[in-house]
Design an enzyme around this catalytic site. Structure first.
Site, PDB file in Angstrom:
ATOM      1  N   GLU A  54       0.815  -1.272  -0.030  1.00 25.98           N
ATOM      2  CA  GLU A  54      -0.204  -0.148  -0.093  1.00 25.98           C
ATOM      3  C   GLU A  54       0.899   1.192   0.057  1.00 25.98           C
ATOM      4  OE1 GLU A  54      -3.303   0.086   2.568  1.00 25.98           O
ATOM      5  OE2 GLU A  54      -4.096  -1.828   2.144  1.00 25.98           O
ATOM      6  N   HIS A 113      -2.162   2.626   9.238  1.00 24.67           N
ATOM      7  CA  HIS A 113      -3.479   1.871   8.952  1.00 24.67           C
ATOM      8  C   HIS A 113      -3.392   0.636   9.831  1.00 24.67           C
ATOM      9  CE1 HIS A 113      -6.139  -0.460   6.844  1.00 24.67           C
ATOM     10  NE2 HIS A 113      -5.377  -1.199   6.423  1.00 24.67           N
ATOM     11  N   HIS A 133      -6.477  -2.481  11.780  1.00 22.92           N
ATOM     12  CA  HIS A 133      -7.790  -3.227  11.763  1.00 22.92           C
ATOM     13  C   HIS A 133      -8.402  -3.408  13.141  1.00 22.92           C
ATOM     14  CE1 HIS A 133      -5.973  -5.477   7.943  1.00 22.92           C
ATOM     15  NE2 HIS A 133      -6.307  -3.945   7.807  1.00 22.92           N
ATOM     16  N   HIS A 191     -13.177  -2.746   6.181  1.00 20.23           N
ATOM     17  CA  HIS A 191     -11.582  -3.153   5.864  1.00 20.23           C
ATOM     18  C   HIS A 191     -10.736  -2.686   7.027  1.00 20.23           C
ATOM     19  CE1 HIS A 191      -7.826  -2.250   3.195  1.00 20.23           C
ATOM     20  NE2 HIS A 191      -7.639  -2.871   4.268  1.00 20.23           N
TER      21      HIS A 191
END
Length: 264
Positions: free
Chosen positions: A116, A139, A141, A211
């Site tokens: 990413e 980022h 989860h 996501h």
């Protein structure tokens, strides 16, 4: 030479610290999540121009605001629990080319950066081009926050922000710009990056439907804390629902009172 730079090593140590938090929180299954930190300001000119360990890799677009900048980036396929133990075995320093069209790995090992990376760099490039000193893209989860995005009513930014702000005063204080929402896009794509950048015009935290969560800012620990606080609010919300009632939440008056009290 890199390891003699105490400020740089301290920052990479903070990456390892946060990676450990993500794993112990249960937010980083397998190789889930990624971190990129602009460390250019921590490096000497000699360090920034040290020999490359890899051939240049083309970027999908020119990163005009990042020319010559250096980032520490977690590696592709690397697990956060291992980043926590040894960041240089599971991440690398990369340098953006002088024309902003490619990058190369400069230290410490040729660990390929997260898949990413184009998305991360696009966000860094946008934020820097707007004069925002946001050096971090994080980022991850979080189970509870992703769970909210499976409910259609929570895909409205205003409703989601108001709900989470109302669970605990600290949420309004720590995430004052509220939460952006990006509808589902395939992970790692430039479509996801472009949709996220639109939300970064107004927000520092963005939820990706079904996501994960992304936070940007000047400090990695502060980015983690923003997501952690949102997670606490979601836990309070779900705890009330599991107890059989809809949480009352703070009133508009109570939330508005925080604005003046904390200069929000």
């Amino acid at each position: 030479m890199i390891r003699n730079n105490k400020e740089l090593m301290a920052e990479i140590g903070r990456v390892a610290e946060v990676a450990g938090y993500l794993w112990t929180k249960g937010w980083a299954e397998r190789n889930g999540g990624n971190i990129s930190v602009n460390v250019t300001h921590l490096m000497s000119e000699d360090e920034k121009t040290c020999p490359a360990l890899s051939a240049p890799v083309a970027l999908p677009a020119e990163m005009g605001a990042l020319k010559g900048h250096v980032f520490f980036v977690t590696g592709t396929g690397k697990r956060m629990r291992y980043v926590a133990q040894d960041p240089f075995e599971n991440g690398s320093l990369i340098r953006i080319s002088a024309d902003g069209k490619s990058f190369e790995i400069i230290a410490e090992k040729p660990i390929a950066p997260t898949s990413e990376l184009p998305s991360h760099l696009s966000m860094h490039n946008y934020l820097r081009s707007k004069g925002r000193d946001s050096r971090v893209v994080l980022h991850t989860h979080p189970t509870d926050l992703i769970g909210l995005t499976h409910g259609p009513k929570f895909l409205n930014s205003e409703y989601l922000t108001r709900t989470l702000w109302a669970m605990i005063p600290e949420c309004r204080i720590i995430v004052p710009k509220g939460i952006g929402i990006v509808r589902y896009e395939i992970p790692g794509t430039m479509d996801l990056a472009r949709a996220t950048i639109e939300q970064l015009e107004k927000h520092d935290v963005v939820f990706w439907e079904k996501h994960g969560i992304l936070a940007v800012g000047e400090d990695l620990i502060e980015c983690f804390d923003a997501i952690d606080t949102l997670s606490k609010s979601a836990q309070i919300y779900f705890s009330a629902r599991m107890a059989g009632f809809e949480p009352e939440g703070m009133t508009d008056e109570q939330l508005d009172g925080l604005v003046d009290a904390f200069n929000l």
